[in-house]
Design a protein around this motif. Structure first.
Motif, short mmCIF file in Angstrom:
data_model
loop_
_atom_site.label_atom_id
_atom_site.label_comp_id
_atom_site.label_asym_id
_atom_site.label_seq_id
_atom_site.Cartn_x
_atom_site.Cartn_y
_atom_site.Cartn_z
N GLY A 87 1.55 -7.21 -4.05
CA GLY A 87 0.62 -6.21 -3.56
C GLY A 87 1.01 -5.61 -2.21
N ARG A 88 1.99 -6.20 -1.56
CA ARG A 88 2.43 -5.68 -0.26
C ARG A 88 3.50 -4.62 -0.44
NH1 ARG A 88 3.36 -10.95 3.66
NH2 ARG A 88 1.17 -11.26 4.26
N SER A 89 3.49 -3.68 0.48
CA SER A 89 4.59 -2.72 0.51
C SER A 89 5.82 -3.40 1.10
CB SER A 89 4.24 -1.51 1.36
OG SER A 89 4.16 -1.86 2.74
N VAL A 120 10.99 4.54 0.27
CA VAL A 120 10.02 3.82 -0.58
C VAL A 120 9.40 2.64 0.19
CG1 VAL A 120 11.08 4.49 -2.76
CG2 VAL A 120 11.87 2.42 -1.57
N ALA A 121 9.48 2.70 1.50
CA ALA A 121 9.02 1.57 2.33
C ALA A 121 7.55 1.27 2.15
CB ALA A 121 9.32 1.86 3.80
N LYS A 122 6.73 2.28 1.83
CA LYS A 122 5.29 2.07 1.70
C LYS A 122 4.86 1.82 0.26
CE LYS A 122 4.18 4.70 5.87
NZ LYS A 122 3.41 5.83 6.47
N LYS A 123 5.82 1.76 -0.63
CA LYS A 123 5.53 1.48 -2.04
C LYS A 123 5.32 -0.03 -2.23
CE LYS A 123 7.38 2.26 -6.70
NZ LYS A 123 8.48 2.90 -7.47
N ARG A 124 4.36 -0.42 -3.08
CA ARG A 124 4.11 -1.83 -3.32
C ARG A 124 5.29 -2.49 -4.02
NH1 ARG A 124 -2.26 -2.51 -5.07
NH2 ARG A 124 -3.15 -1.63 -3.15
N ALA A 125 5.54 -3.72 -3.64
CA ALA A 125 6.71 -4.43 -4.14
C ALA A 125 6.67 -4.62 -5.66
CB ALA A 125 6.82 -5.79 -3.46
N LYS A 126 5.46 -4.66 -6.25
CA LYS A 126 5.38 -4.85 -7.70
C LYS A 126 5.98 -3.66 -8.46
CE LYS A 126 0.63 -3.07 -8.16
NZ LYS A 126 -0.75 -3.43 -8.57
#
Length: 309
Positions: A87-89, A120-126
Motif C-alpha cells: 500500500g505504500r508508494s 512513478v515514485a508516488k505509485k503504490r508498490a502493489k
C-alpha cells in the motif's frame, strides 16, 4: 570488507552452510555463485543479521550488522525485491527507511532518479512490475550511500537496458572503493561484471579465486589450429602428441590442442613448416567452468544435467 569465519548454519537436521570462511574485499565486485540450495541466500541473510549462525560469525568492517548504529549508512542490501508494503508508494517506502537511519529526504529523491523511478515514485508498490520492484530494491540498497553492498539476483526481471545499467553501476561502486557482493545465476553477466568469484555447493566453498583463474579451470580451454595443409596438420598432431599434448582432430583442416599453449604450438608448426590460417586460444566460458566445478554439488537436477552426488 565482509569477513565470514567458520560460518555454519543448520535448520533442524539440514546443514545449509557448512563451516565456510570468506573475505569479500573492497574495490572489487565479488560474485557469489552456486546451485539452488547451495547456501548463498542463507549466507547473505546471516551477514545482514536476519538469521543467526549456528556457529562462526559474519562481520562487516569488523562488526556484526546488529551492532551498527546507522546500518543503512554502512551496508546496503537487496535480498528480496518484493519485501515492500504493497500500500505504500515507492517514495514513502524509501522515506520510512531514510527517517529510521537519519538520512535526509533529498537523498530519497536522488536515488529514485538514479534508478529510473522518479516518474512513478508516488505509485503504490502493489502496482509495480517485477523490474520496477527490482529498481526500488536497488534504490533501498543505495539509500545510505553505504561502503558495503549486497545484491541477491539484482537483475531478475530487468530488461536488457536495466541489466546493462546494473552491471555498470556495480562496476562503478567497486571503482569507488566499496565492497560489492552479488549473487546471480546469470553466468554470462557475472563474467562481464565480477572480478572475484566465490563458488559454493552443498554449503561448502568449492572455489574462491579471481575470475580468470576460475575460467582457466575449465576443461574446454584449447589452442585452435587451422591450416590448408591436411598432411602438415597430421604431422603437427603427431609431434604434439609425442610431447604429451592432447590433440583433437575437429576436421581435416582444424586441430584443438587441449593442454598446449599458443606459443608452443606456433613454434612447433614453424619448425615443421606448416602454414597456419588460425592459431588462437579458445577459453572456456564461465558457464562451462562453473558447470564442471559444481557437477557434484547440484541438489536439484533436470533431465539435461545429472548430478553425480
Amino acid at each position: 570488507m565482509i569477513a565470514i569465519r567458520g560460518l555454519t548454519k543448520r535448520y533442524a537436521d539440514k546443514v545449509a552452510v557448512d563451516n565456510i570462511s570468506i573475505e569479500v574485499m573492497a574495490g572489487k565486485v565479488t560474485g557469489f555463485l552456486g546451485p539452488n540450495g547451495a547456501g548463498k541466500s542463507t549466507t547473505m541473510r546471516v551477514i545482514m543479521g536476519l538469521d543467526h549462525p549456528t556457529s562462526g560469525e559474519a562481520t562487516i568492517g569488523g562488526k556484526a550488522y546488529s551492532t551498527l548504529k546507522w546500518p543503512m549508512r554502512k551496508v546496503g542490501a537487496l535480498l528480496d525485491a518484493k519485501g515492500v508494503h504493497p500500500g505504500r508508494s515507492g517514495r514513502d517506502h524509501l522515506l520510512s527507511m531514510a527517517y529510521s537511519n537519519g538520512i535526509p529526504a533529498k537523498r530519497v529523491d536522488q536515488v529514485l532518479e538514479e534508478v529510473g523511478l522518479a516518474n512513478v515514485a508516488k505509485k503504490r508498490a502493489k502496482g509495480y512490475s517485477l523490474g520496477m520492484s527490482q529498481r526500488l530494491g536497488i534504490a533501498s540498497a543505495l539509500l545510505g550511500d553505504p561502503e558495503v553492498l549486497l545484491f541477491d539476483e539484482p537483475v531478475n526481471g530487468l530488461d536488457t537496458e536495466g541489466v546493462r545499467w546494473v552491471r555498470h553501476m556495480m562496476r562503478r561502486l567497486a571503482s569507488e572503493g566499496r565492497t560489492v557482493f552479488v549473487s546471480s545465476h546469470l553466468m554470462s553477466e557475472m563474467q562481464q561484471t565480477a572480478d572475484q568469484l566465490v563458488i559454493i555447493g552443498k554449503g561448502k566453498v568449492i572455489m574462491d579465486a579471481p575470475m580468470a583463474d576460475v575460467i582457466a579451470r575449465g576443461s574446454r580451454n584449447a589452442v585452435i589450429v587451422r591450416s590448408p595443409q591436411t598432411q602438415g596438420l597430421d604431422q603437427l598432431a603427431k609431434a604434439l602428441e609425442g610431447e604429451s599434448a592432447a590433440v583433437e582432430r575437429v576436421s581435416p583442416h582444424e586441430l584443438h590442442v587441449v593442454n598446449g599453449t599458443v606459443e608452443a604450438v606456433g613454434q612447433r608448426a614453424a619448425e615443421l613448416g606448416v602454414q597456419l590460417h588460425e592459431l588462437a586460444m579458445r577459453q572456456s566460458s564461465l558457464e562451462e567452468a562453473y558447470m564442471e566445478l559444481t557437477a557434484e554439488s547440484v541438489e536439484y537436477t533436470s533431465a539435461g544435467r545429472q548430478s553425480k552426488a
